[in-house]
Design an enzyme around this catalytic site. Structure first.
Site: not given
Length: 314
Positions: A10, A95-96, A120, A204, A253
């Site tokens: 992101q 991340s993603l 998500r 996170h 995660q």
């Protein structure tokens, strides 16, 4: 040359991303259509010609960035006849982006990944009411100093390290008052900058526990295969190949730290000398250069860059 493919997270999104790929390659068009079909709405139209505010909604951003990465991957595989298993040693994503890496490696199916990332994003947004969470980038401080700052700021609420992006670029996440306190402490301790980020939720950190529970349920119903290329997990900064472990680490995660700096260092220790960022933007390429100057890094997201990589790897 030992190569790793890496996938952005992101912050790399922009209106128009993927349009030139779609216009240039059948495989890219098919990828975007498959994502649209899986989600049941025209995400590609939003990506190509929509409003930035809509694209920046995390439930749209996450599948959209994955779609661009996978459009590049599918052109490389089908038009370029590139066999990822023989051309690269590792894959990793921020991340993603880890979901894109897992999809590119065959651990996840494209349609499943699109649905997982939309959920998500929705689950992360639901976890914390708007206005109650925040994130801040602390620039120019060592990890141990930021650890101390996070602990001190936690006296006013939850504040945890969310992203270890590169030396001197660490992001903290948590409740607004605590994150604001961390930013003020960082300035007192000599940070070059301490910037509150324009995010819709505190990603996170432990505030995301409700989202982790939603993702655990969704991942339990998702088929996960062994990847054709080991994927370096954000949570451990090491490679993973076992499907059950992949599933567990994706759940962790959501609340865990993105150990990007450690991941790049680890891949370098395994002999990786070159990384190629597949998808939108070039954020990760910039981070890699700050983490390990001995690793060459390029970004591939335009038709010209895709064709150049096919020529190079062919």
């Amino acid at each position: 040359m030992t190569l790793a493919f890496i996938f952005p997270g992101q912050g790399s999104q922009f209106i128009g991303m993927g349009r030139d790929l779609s216009e240039s390659f059948t495989e890219a068009r098919e990828t975007f259509q498959a994502v649209d079909d899986a989600l049941g709405f025209d995400l590609s139209d939003l990506m190509f010609d929509g409003e930035a505010d809509a694209l920046n909604m995390t439930e749209n951003t996450q599948p959209a960035l994955m779609a661009v990465s996978m459009a590049v991957v599918n052109v490389l595989k089908k038009q370029g006849n590139i066999d990822f298993a023989s051309k690269c040693s590792f894959m990793a994503g921020h991340s993603l982006g880890e979901y894109a890496a897992l999809t590119a490696s065959g651990a996840l199916e494209l349609s499943d990944t699109a649905k997982l990332l939309r959920l998500r994003g929705q689950a992360m947004q639901r976890a914390v009411p708007v206005g109650e969470g925040a994130m801040a980038a602390l620039l120019g401080l060592e990890n141990d100093v930021v650890d101390e700052i996070s602990k001190e700021a936690s006296e006013t609420g939850i504040c945890e390290i969310a992203n270890d992006n590169s030396p001197g670029q660490i992001v903290v996440s948590g409740q607004v008052a605590a994150v604001e306190a961390a930013a003020a402490l960082a300035k007192e301790k000599g940070a070059k900058r301490a910037v509150l980020l324009p995010v819709s939720a505190p990603f996170h950190c432990s505030l995301m526990n409700p989202a982790a529970e939603e993702m655990a349920a969704a991942l339990a119903d998702t088929n996960v295969q062994s990847p054709s290329v080991p994927v370096v997990a954000n949570v451990t900064a090491q490679a993973v190949t076992e499907p059950s472990e992949i599933r567990d680490l994706l759940i962790q995660q959501i609340t865990g730290r993105v150990r990007w700096s450690e991941s790049v260092v680890w891949m370098g220790e395994q002999g990786v000398s070159e990384m190629v960022e597949l998808g939108a933007g070039k954020v990760l390429s910039g981070l890699v250069r700050r983490i390990n100057k001995d690793i060459a890094c390029d970004s591939v997201g335009t038709p010209e860059q895709v064709e150049a990589l096919i020529t190079k790897l062919g």
